[in-house]
Design a protein around this motif. Structure first.
Motif, PDB file in Angstrom:
ATOM      1  N   THR A  33      24.237 118.488  21.165  1.00 38.86           N
ATOM      2  CA  THR A  33      23.146 118.513  19.949  1.00 38.86           C
ATOM      3  C   THR A  33      22.008 118.754  20.311  1.00 38.86           C
ATOM      4  O   THR A  33      21.242 119.243  19.684  1.00 38.86           O
ATOM      5  N   ALA A  36      21.657 122.348  21.861  1.00 41.17           N
ATOM      6  CA  ALA A  36      21.536 123.312  20.756  1.00 41.17           C
ATOM      7  C   ALA A  36      20.305 123.387  20.084  1.00 41.17           C
ATOM      8  O   ALA A  36      20.054 124.449  19.641  1.00 41.17           O
ATOM      9  N   HIS A  41      20.543 126.996  18.318  1.00 42.02           N
ATOM     10  CA  HIS A  41      21.775 127.401  18.219  1.00 42.02           C
ATOM     11  C   HIS A  41      22.156 126.195  17.316  1.00 42.02           C
ATOM     12  O   HIS A  41      21.919 124.998  17.189  1.00 42.02           O
ATOM     13  N   SER A  42      23.323 126.527  16.687  1.00 44.47           N
ATOM     14  CA  SER A  42      24.267 125.231  15.892  1.00 44.47           C
ATOM     15  C   SER A  42      25.114 124.812  17.117  1.00 44.47           C
ATOM     16  O   SER A  42      25.354 125.530  18.218  1.00 44.47           O
ATOM     17  N   VAL A  43      25.572 123.659  17.050  1.00 44.92           N
ATOM     18  CA  VAL A  43      26.271 123.187  18.213  1.00 44.92           C
ATOM     19  C   VAL A  43      27.622 123.970  18.553  1.00 44.92           C
ATOM     20  O   VAL A  43      28.208 124.198  19.373  1.00 44.92           O
ATOM     21  N   ASP A  44      28.270 124.259  17.227  1.00 40.94           N
ATOM     22  CA  ASP A  44      29.357 125.124  17.302  1.00 40.94           C
ATOM     23  C   ASP A  44      29.102 126.584  18.177  1.00 40.94           C
ATOM     24  O   ASP A  44      29.939 126.918  18.822  1.00 40.94           O
ATOM     25  N   VAL A  45      27.932 127.109  17.665  1.00 42.70           N
ATOM     26  CA  VAL A  45      27.539 128.226  18.369  1.00 42.70           C
ATOM     27  C   VAL A  45      27.394 128.243  19.928  1.00 42.70           C
ATOM     28  O   VAL A  45      27.924 128.812  20.911  1.00 42.70           O
ATOM     29  N   LEU A  47      28.590 125.613  21.850  1.00 41.52           N
ATOM     30  CA  LEU A  47      29.927 125.485  22.722  1.00 41.52           C
ATOM     31  C   LEU A  47      30.770 126.591  22.724  1.00 41.52           C
ATOM     32  O   LEU A  47      31.417 126.723  23.837  1.00 41.52           O
ATOM     33  N   LYS A  48      30.794 127.583  21.789  1.00 43.55           N
ATOM     34  CA  LYS A  48      31.530 128.852  21.816  1.00 43.55           C
ATOM     35  C   LYS A  48      30.997 129.716  23.010  1.00 43.55           C
ATOM     36  O   LYS A  48      31.943 130.467  23.813  1.00 43.55           O
ATOM     37  N   ALA A  51      30.911 126.465  26.411  1.00 40.76           N
ATOM     38  CA  ALA A  51      31.769 125.307  27.007  1.00 40.76           C
ATOM     39  C   ALA A  51      32.372 125.574  28.239  1.00 40.76           C
ATOM     40  O   ALA A  51      32.595 124.684  29.073  1.00 40.76           O
TER      41      ALA A  51
END
Length: 72
Positions: A33, A36, A41-45, A47-48, A51
């Motif tokens: 978090t 990001a 970034h968002s956390v989603d972006v 980690l994509k 990760a």
């Protein structure tokens, strides 16, 4: 950066440095978090993209889980 600068080897190098920085922060245990937020970034972006760069944190994660349950 201008379009020409971005398309040049300098532009690629800046991206490489950014990628190395964010990967290092994640591998150092900085929460995704926070990384990001710093990266914009968002956390989603985040980690994509990153990760697959996170390695070697299994033992630390297991220790934190044990401590959370009062087992450490």
């Amino acid at each position: 950066m201008t379009r020409a600068e971005y398309a040049s080897p300098l532009g690629k190098r800046i991206y490489d440095l950014r990628h190395a920085c964010l990967s290092t922060w994640l591998n150092a245990g900085v929460p995704p978090t926070q990384v990001a937020a710093w990266a914009g970034h968002s956390v989603d972006v985040l980690l994509k993209i990153y990760a697959k760069c996170i390695v070697g944190q299994d033992e630390t994660a297991k220790r934190r889980i044990s401590e959370a349950f009062g087992e450490g």
